[in-house]
Structures are given as structure tokens and as C-alpha cells.
Design a protein around this motif. Sequence first.
Motif, short mmCIF file in Angstrom:
data_model
loop_
_atom_site.label_atom_id
_atom_site.label_comp_id
_atom_site.label_asym_id
_atom_site.label_seq_id
_atom_site.Cartn_x
_atom_site.Cartn_y
_atom_site.Cartn_z
N THR A 150 7.28 4.46 1.11
CA THR A 150 6.24 4.51 0.08
C THR A 150 6.26 5.88 -0.59
OG1 THR A 150 4.56 5.33 1.60
CG2 THR A 150 4.81 2.94 1.42
N VAL A 151 5.68 5.94 -1.77
CA VAL A 151 5.56 7.21 -2.48
C VAL A 151 4.77 8.20 -1.62
CG1 VAL A 151 4.63 8.34 -4.54
CG2 VAL A 151 5.69 6.07 -4.72
N ARG A 152 3.73 7.70 -0.96
CA ARG A 152 2.88 8.55 -0.12
C ARG A 152 3.70 9.22 0.98
NH1 ARG A 152 -1.12 4.86 2.74
NH2 ARG A 152 -1.87 4.63 0.62
N GLU A 153 4.51 8.43 1.69
CA GLU A 153 5.33 8.98 2.77
C GLU A 153 6.28 10.05 2.26
OE1 GLU A 153 6.36 6.03 6.30
OE2 GLU A 153 6.93 5.20 4.37
N LEU A 154 6.89 9.79 1.12
CA LEU A 154 7.89 10.72 0.61
C LEU A 154 7.26 12.03 0.17
CD1 LEU A 154 10.35 8.38 -1.29
CD2 LEU A 154 10.62 9.44 0.94
N TRP A 155 6.06 11.97 -0.41
CA TRP A 155 5.39 13.22 -0.78
C TRP A 155 5.12 14.06 0.47
CZ3 TRP A 155 5.63 16.04 -4.63
CH2 TRP A 155 5.53 15.59 -5.95
N ALA A 169 0.85 -1.19 0.00
CA ALA A 169 0.00 0.00 0.00
C ALA A 169 0.89 1.24 0.00
CB ALA A 169 -0.90 -0.01 1.23
N GLY A 170 0.57 2.18 -0.90
CA GLY A 170 1.35 3.40 -0.96
C GLY A 170 2.48 3.36 -1.97
N ASP A 171 2.64 2.24 -2.70
CA ASP A 171 3.71 2.14 -3.68
C ASP A 171 3.38 2.82 -5.00
OD1 ASP A 171 5.68 0.85 -2.26
OD2 ASP A 171 4.93 -1.16 -2.70
N GLY A 172 2.17 3.31 -5.16
CA GLY A 172 1.82 4.06 -6.36
C GLY A 172 1.09 3.26 -7.42
N LYS A 173 0.57 2.09 -7.07
CA LYS A 173 -0.11 1.25 -8.06
C LYS A 173 -1.36 1.94 -8.61
CE LYS A 173 -0.80 -1.99 -5.11
NZ LYS A 173 -0.20 -1.26 -3.97
N THR A 174 -2.22 2.39 -7.68
CA THR A 174 -3.47 3.02 -8.09
C THR A 174 -3.20 4.30 -8.87
OG1 THR A 174 -4.61 2.11 -6.16
CG2 THR A 174 -5.65 3.98 -7.25
N HIS A 175 -2.25 5.08 -8.38
CA HIS A 175 -1.90 6.33 -9.07
C HIS A 175 -1.48 6.05 -10.50
CE1 HIS A 175 -0.01 10.44 -9.23
NE2 HIS A 175 0.70 9.83 -10.16
#
Length: 536
Positions: free
Chosen positions: A241-246, A70-76
Motif C-alpha cells: 500500500t501507499v501507506r506502507e511504502l511511505w 485500504a491504504g491504496d490512496g483513495k481518500t488521499h
Amino acid sequence: MSATGGEAQHPASASDDISLWRTLAAAGPKATAEALSDQDFDRMHIASGVESFLAAKVQAGQSVILTGNAGDGKTHLLRRMKPALEATGAVVVEDATALMRAGRVEPILDRWQQAIEAQRPFCIAANEYPLYQLRIADKESAHMVEVSRQCRHRLAYGRPTKDEDNNGLLVVDLSLRNPLSASFIDAMIDKLLGDAALNKAVVGSSEPVARRNFELLSLPRVRGRLRALADRLIALGYRATVRELWILVSRMVFGRLGRGDFERSDWYSEALFAHDERFDATIALRAVDPTGSSHPFWDGALELRSEPVRGGWALRQPLASPHPTLEWADFAALKRRFYFEHERGHEVFELADSDASEFQALLQGQRSSGPGLVAKLVEAINAAYCPVRFDSRDQHLYLWNGHRFHEQPSRSFVAGDRIASEQFALEVPRLPMRLDGAFDYHPDHVVLTALGPRGKPRLRIDFPLWQTLRRLERGLPRKLVPERDIHRLDAFLEKLGAELNGERHTIWSAHLENLELIQVNLSMDGRRFEGVRIYD
């Protein structure tokens, strides 16, 4: 991005405001991407090679399963690519979980079967557990057999094999794309610094904190030092995760929300290392915090604010505390700025753990993984079971067994079989050929591979195990070795004994408490004793 769990909600954004970025800076770990508007998606989107890679595969008629954490950017990724993929005739499911009903995967399987019957590519984003449920529920179908095969071979070692083919279907594990990579973080900061609305705000007087952090984050030296930290984190086995980094990058720009000054706690460097138990990334950053690495010369110069640190800054010297001596928080903040902005700031890590630097060099191909290093690792594994040094401890890996099964922990070990060091290779993982060009993969481990006719048992060596092995080689007692590492070594030796034929010319018996080693030499046919030697 929405922020759930009692956190601030994101208002509808417009192209001329900065609410998106401020909301990110205030977001918590439950922030989700699903509620983002298309406009916000465009503002946050970072173009990468994976898009063109996937587009080409689907255009060629291949189905794609995006998986990961979760948060790796799959959905995005799938949401952004959906119009183009559907234009090629593909069936696109942005989120497997959303299509499930009461936890059951049948709706997904039905949609997939419809795509197969219509001879259309099927594209879906699925977290690891839903994908596992799919594999179990439909394990006999040809396409799911292929999915399971690729899941078992997500990384490749050595020369390409047929396991690296894709057979018309591609599993892309985005957890292998570590967003901590220097290039990805660079692209994130560039995206933020290049945002038109944010630039407009910082030019005015409404965002003085962001303006100063903008200025500092634009410096090549600062960006270079950030990249070095990212590489160091990956080598130590951390990911984010991408989410955390943003969220983290946004905080580096805005500092403490709601303040109009530029105090120490608003510095981008303080926002980067501000601890927050809710985020794994901030916990990982402890491992590369410049304040955790002691350097007598530069620590003294910073404390006394002496001549060596009065010049050499990329922009200007940070304001020093008015007090005669620095409080810890002031010293820590100044040292972080020193690392990022001073011409000799990289020297703060000169006295850091040499094992970490050596492991990073190995992963990046800057250190040989040849026979010499293999021999050292073989010696270290032997040392975990036999602390007494003997002539061939680096020439053969002995298959040690506890002397008494009921004795826990074992105080003595016996080895009859051994495998020559030349039969092992140290390999750095890579992406399989089927994923070549999808994205940059940055390895976080190596494997010690036994090359035999019946199989290739592998010992996965991440940084914690690497550090343990290097310490064993230097004399670390077995009782100080973490239990998790002992279990991994035990499992490796057991697998070697089951799959490979070792040499049995000598029997070794090691006693840990007495630090005693007995060597019994056998005849070539193994039927009689020919000599006994005692080491102590």
C-alpha cells in the motif's frame, strides 16, 4: 499521519519542521491518513496521471467510483481533488464508510440518487466491501448494473471489446496501481529528498544518520538497483500500500530513531530489509533480499574483503568489521550495500531462480509468448495428470478426469477429449480502454486462454503456478505439487470440458503409481477400437 493503537501521535506539523517524516518512520500498520493536515497532504502528495485523467472524466460529466484496498490512496486522492471536482459541479464523498450509518448503505444511495436527479457527476471512494454492499443493495438500477459490469472486467486481454466502454460511469480500482512500481517509489524518494525542512535539518548537525542516508539514496546507482528490486517484486506477485511504502521510505532515511551515530543498523539498506511482521511489504522483501541469493565468487570476496571489493563503489567502501571473520549480520549488511552501491552488485542475483527471471521477462514483453511457450505449458499441465511422456503431450491438452470419484487422491486419470495447443493463447493483461492513461499498470500474471466459439476459459498463471508448471515440465511428481495448484488446474480442465468441444479420437488412461499409460485409438466415427498401445 496519525498512528493509532498505542503508537506515537503525530504533532501538528509546520513547514519548517520534520516531525511528519519522523512520525512516519515510527508509525505502525494502523497509521491513518484521515488525520493529516492539508499542509502534510501537500508535503506527501505525489502528482500522477490519474489526477488529470479523473479531472477530465468528471469535467465531461462522468461519475467516478474509486475502489481498492485500504491504504491504496483513495481518500488521499479524492480529498486532494475535491475542490476542483466540486468546482465542476460534482458531488464528492471522500469515504463511503464514513457516510454509512450502522453499516447500512442507504445514505450513500440517497446522495447518489440526488446527484443523478440534479444531473451532477457523483464521485466516491469506497473499499471493496462497502462497494459490494452498494452493488447488492441497488443491483437493479442502471448505474449499479454498470458498476457491477466494470467490476467483473477490471482487466482486459487481447483485442478491445465493448466490455471496455464506460457508459458515463467509471470504476477505478486503485489496487491495480501497484505502488511497488519503480516510478512510484522513485517519486516517493524524490519527494522526501526534496523536502525543504528535511534538507535544512540534514545540512546541520542534528540529523547525521539522515544526512548519510540522504547522500547514498541520491546516488543514481542506488536508485537504479532499487528500481530493479521493485520490478522483481511485482513479477513475483507482491504488492504494497501507499501507506506502507511511505513508512518504509521514511525509515530508510532516518534509520533507528533517537540515535545520533551511523552504525550498521542505521544504513538505508538495513532499514529496507528490517523484518517487521506487522507490514506485508517487509515480508515480501525477503523474496528479493540479496543475502538470500548465493554467489560463490562475490560471497567469498566480501567475506575475505579481498581486492575485487576494495574498489568499484559508487561513493566509498562501507567500513568492514574489525574482526578477522564477519558475523552473519555484518556479512548480510555488507552484501546488501554491495548490491546497491558496487559497480558489479547486480551480479549477486545471477544464480537466482531462473523461473523468476523468465517470468519477469514474459510480463515485461522481453520474452515471446508465442506457440512454443504455449506448447510447453500444455505439456506441463498434461504432466500433472500423466507423468509418462508420449508423442503428443505438448500438441494437445487432454481433459483428464479422476478414474474413481471416491478415490482421493486419485491414483489414475482418464482423458477422452483433447484440445489442440493451437487453440490456446498466452496473454498478458492490460488496463481496459476506458482506463487508458489513468496510471501505469504492471502485470503480475499471465493467462492461458482457450479460443472457442462458446467462450474463452482462462487459466490465471501467477508466479507460484508458473513455477509449478515449469517444474512439472522438468519432471516434478504430482504428489509434490501444491494442492492449491492442483485445484486450479482441475477447475480449468472442468471449465474447458463444459464450454469447448474437444477432439475425441483417442482415449488415454494414466496410472500414477505404476507410471503406466494406455492409449486406445478409436475409429473416426468413435464407434470402435482400432488399436491399443501401452507406455511404461
